[in-house]
Scaffold this active site. Structure first.
Site, PDB file in Angstrom:
ATOM      1  CG  HIS A 161       6.249   1.778  -0.048  1.00 25.82           C
ATOM      2  ND1 HIS A 161       7.745   1.831  -0.486  1.00 25.82           N
ATOM      3  CD2 HIS A 161       5.747   2.216  -1.349  1.00 25.82           C
ATOM      4  CE1 HIS A 161       7.789   1.912  -1.689  1.00 25.82           C
ATOM      5  NE2 HIS A 161       6.404   2.266  -2.368  1.00 25.82           N
ATOM      6  CD  GLU A 170       3.639  11.101  -6.869  1.00 27.94           C
ATOM      7  OE1 GLU A 170       4.618  11.525  -7.977  1.00 27.94           O
ATOM      8  OE2 GLU A 170       3.398   9.802  -6.625  1.00 27.94           O
ATOM      9  CG  ASP A 181       5.455   6.670   2.469  1.00 28.44           C
ATOM     10  OD1 ASP A 181       6.090   6.373   3.618  1.00 28.44           O
ATOM     11  OD2 ASP A 181       4.167   6.084   2.598  1.00 28.44           O
ATOM     12  CG  PHE A 182       4.244   8.433  -3.164  1.00 31.28           C
ATOM     13  CD1 PHE A 182       5.495   7.940  -2.369  1.00 31.28           C
ATOM     14  CD2 PHE A 182       3.325   7.463  -3.665  1.00 31.28           C
ATOM     15  CE1 PHE A 182       5.542   6.459  -2.589  1.00 31.28           C
ATOM     16  CE2 PHE A 182       3.455   6.309  -3.734  1.00 31.28           C
ATOM     17  CZ  PHE A 182       4.667   5.609  -3.293  1.00 31.28           C
TER      18      PHE A 182
END
Lengths: 330, 326
Positions: free
Chosen positions: B130, B60, B86-87
């Site tokens: 998530h 990411e 969430d990431f």
């Protein structure tokens, strides 16, 4: 490649410029004219100059917090670099960046405040060159410490897998701030990590400007030819503290510092020039005097520059500045 | 007018902008042949090829940092897809610092013309990492724009605008909205960034919401109408910039405000909006502002607990009644 006299003299001149500008900046810290952290690269000149000089003006450069020499070599005038550290409007980032200096007209994209944030930016600049079909390259300088960060892995791997034109140059000076490499890594060479990305890793004497220049030049040619990235690691040493708020002696023996000073990269190239009869002492002295004279003029420009206007606080946040931003008052 | 889903509308926006401008390209995990985890990039790989629809490593930081680098180096307009909102946790530096600050810190150059698309929200059984709505993190940031469309029409028009915008835009898409159908023009149009939409007019109370919660607010307002309470529902659409004019006009009319969002309450969007209204419209307010939001706990996995956790129409109705009583 051929090492010509003019190349050697250019390397010598740029290294001197780098050294003397940084020495002057150290004085400005004491005079409280430079604010914030100043991370001097004194001792690193063979890398900052030798690895930057093979780049073209339109190539992209990102570096660590120790980036004065690289910026000078890429062509930013000393007044704009020193002025930036002084927070003046002459600064290459209008006094808004400080240590985060940049100059987009010269391909100097800047530094990451979080150390090691630059790998992924360099990969992106390389991606841009590749997608546009230009033969530009991106050069990413980093310290051995940041090769322990996730973005090192992500940036180098992405550059490798997409064969991006990026050269990752490690200025390994053994200490991340006060932490010795052996405390945090089980390998001696950061360049060995290249193997895990399937790209070349090269270790050079980071105090030998000709060795650095040649290794980087080769990596640049490889990148321009579309063959992908290289990691080059130069072993060197910083003479000063991590920054000018400490002198680096709490965690390093004075004897160790002295030993490295004996390996000064500038004296080394000076000796090479004289011993091989490439240049005379007189010629070198002339170059030094010219460099010093120029620096004095540039320092004056920085010193005479006004501070940014108050309205600068609110400009440059957005390209389309219709976003509500609170004023200083309630 | 034809009806398509929110996901199809986003896909159409990407397709049209990539056709219009060859500097637009997509980066993300599984966005190529697979078409993206929610199908938003379906067919784009086939049309534009792997050069412009780039499957990335699971990295990411490199996706967002690479996009920032490509934009900063000049003239590229990357659209990044994070698999889940969430990431953002592993690329906050690249969004919050690099995208948000590199223009200012560098004295006005470069433009960071990137879009970060991120599917957010709870859709049943996602659990704590998530299902989140992380918009408040970026609300506190500087130099970013942030969009939260609630309809297929806005999804297309706002995404097209975000891609053309020269500033970095964080674009949150609620997972439950992807299948929502709505009227979407087949041709080119933009929804202006920074303009809220009044979804239902009313006179007694203003409900401010965005993304999925707009639909819950409308549901609540229709129920309230049957009980003789006239609620105005405003879909903020854009969190940065926030359409203060539309908000203040409505507050001046109703004097009572409920702010609804799916994320938890502490330090959430409601806190900021409530503070701005208190600062600017204190005299127009007839009582305290209510925030309808999730509790300050991680999102539970158990679907039963998740339902208990999530704000809904019923909780918004409770919030409205609370402000009307005071």
């Amino acid at each position: 490649m051929e090492i010509t006299k003019s190349l050697m003299l250019e390397l010598y001149e740029k290294m001197l410029l780098n050294r003397i500008v940084e020495e002057e900046m150290a004085k400005l810290v004491i005079e409280k004219k430079i604010f914030g952290a100043l991370h001097l690269g004194i001792g690193h000149e063979a890398l900052s100059v030798g690895a930057t000089l093979p780049m073209r003006k339109d190539d992209y450069l990102v570096f660590s917090h120790r980036g004065v020499g690289h910026s000078l070599t890429k062509g930013i005038p000393p007044s704009q670099i020193v002025g930036e550290f002084m927070g003046r409007s002459i600064g290459c980032s209008k006094g808004k960046g400080g240590v985060h200096l940049s100059d987009y007209s010269r391909g100097v994209l800047g530094i990451s405040g979080s150390q090691g944030g630059n790998f992924v930016i360099a990969a992106g600049a390389g991606l841009r060159a590749k997608m546009k079909g230009t033969d530009q390259v991106a050069m990413c300088f980093f310290g051995e410490g940041t090769s322990n960060r996730g973005p090192f892995h992500e940036g180098v791997n992405m550059a490798a897998v997409w064969k991006l034109p990026v050269i990752f140059v490690c200025e390994n000076d053994t200490y991340s701030f006060s932490t010795h490499q052996k405390q945090v890594m089980l390998i001696d060479n950061v360049a060995d990590r290249a193997a895990s990305y399937g790209i070349p890793g090269v270790v050079v004497d980071g105090n030998d400007v000709l060795a650095v220049y040649q290794a980087v030049n080769q990596a640049v040619e490889r990148a321009r030819a579309g063959e992908g990235p290289t990691i080059i690691e130069g072993k060197t040493y910083r003479w000063c503290g991590h920054h000018e708020f400490e002198d680096g002696t709490k965690y390093r023996d004075k004897a160790e510092i002295e030993a490295w000073k004996q390996k000064c990269p500038i004296i080394r190239v000076e000796k090479q020039l004289i011993n091989y009869g490439t240049a005379t002492k007189k010629e070198l002295k002339q170059i030094e005097e010219q460099v010093k004279e120029n620096i004095q003029k540039e320092l004056e420009l920085a010193n005479n520059s006004p501070v940014p206007k108050p309205e600068e606080l609110f400009t440059d946040v957005y390209a389309n500045p219709e976003v509500f931003q609170r004023g200083i008052s309630l | 007018m034809r009806e398509i889903t929110y996901a199809e509308a986003l896909n159409e926006a990407l397709r049209e902008e990539m056709e219009r401008d060859d500097t637009v390209f997509i980066m993300g995990q599984d966005v190529g042949k697979f078409g993206g985890i929610f199908g938003v990039t379906k067919g784009l790989y086939e049309k534009f090829g792997q050069k412009r629809v780039r499957d990335t490593p699971l990295s990411e930081s490199a996706i967002i940092g690479g996009a920032v680098g490509a934009a900063a180096a000049g003239g590229m307009r990357p659209v990044c897809e994070l698999m889940l909102a969430d990431f953002v946790g592993v690329c906050v530096d690249e969004i919050y610092n690099k995208a948000g600050k590199w223009k200012y810190m560098h004295g006005g150059t470069p433009d960071i013309s990137i879009v970060v698309r991120a599917p957010m929200g709870a859709k049943g059984g996602g659990g704590s990492e998530h299902s989140q709505c992380p918009e408040a993190l970026f609300m506190h940031g500087t130099g970013l724009k942030m969009l939260v469309p609630s309809t297929p029409y806005d999804a297309k028009g706002l995404l097209k605008g975000a891609i053309r915008d020269n500033d970095p835009v964080v674009f949150f898409e609620h997972k439950l909205l992807y299948v929502l159908k709505g009227q979407v023009p087949a041709d080119d149009y933009l929804v202006p960034i920074g303009k809220a939409a009044v979804r239902k007019e009313g006179t007694d109370v203003t409900i401010l919401a965005y993304s999925l919660m707009v639909h819950k607010a409308i549901e609540a307002a229709l129920t309230l109408e049957e009980q003789g309470i006239s609620a105005e529902v405003i879909d903020l659409r854009s969190l940065i910039p926030l359409d203060l004019e539309t908000i203040f006009t409505s507050v001046a009319k109703t004097g009572r405000v409920v702010i609804a969002h799916e994320a938890n309450k502490r330090g959430g969007m409601g806190a900021e909006i409530s503070a701005v209204i208190s600062e600017q419209c204190f005299k127009e307010l007839k009582g305290p502002i209510a925030r309808v939001a999730a509790p300050d706990v991680p999102i539970p996995f158990s679907p039963d607990l998740e339902q208990l956790y999530l704000p809904n129409a019923e909780k918004i109705i409770t919030g409205v009644k609370l402000v009307l009583e005071k």
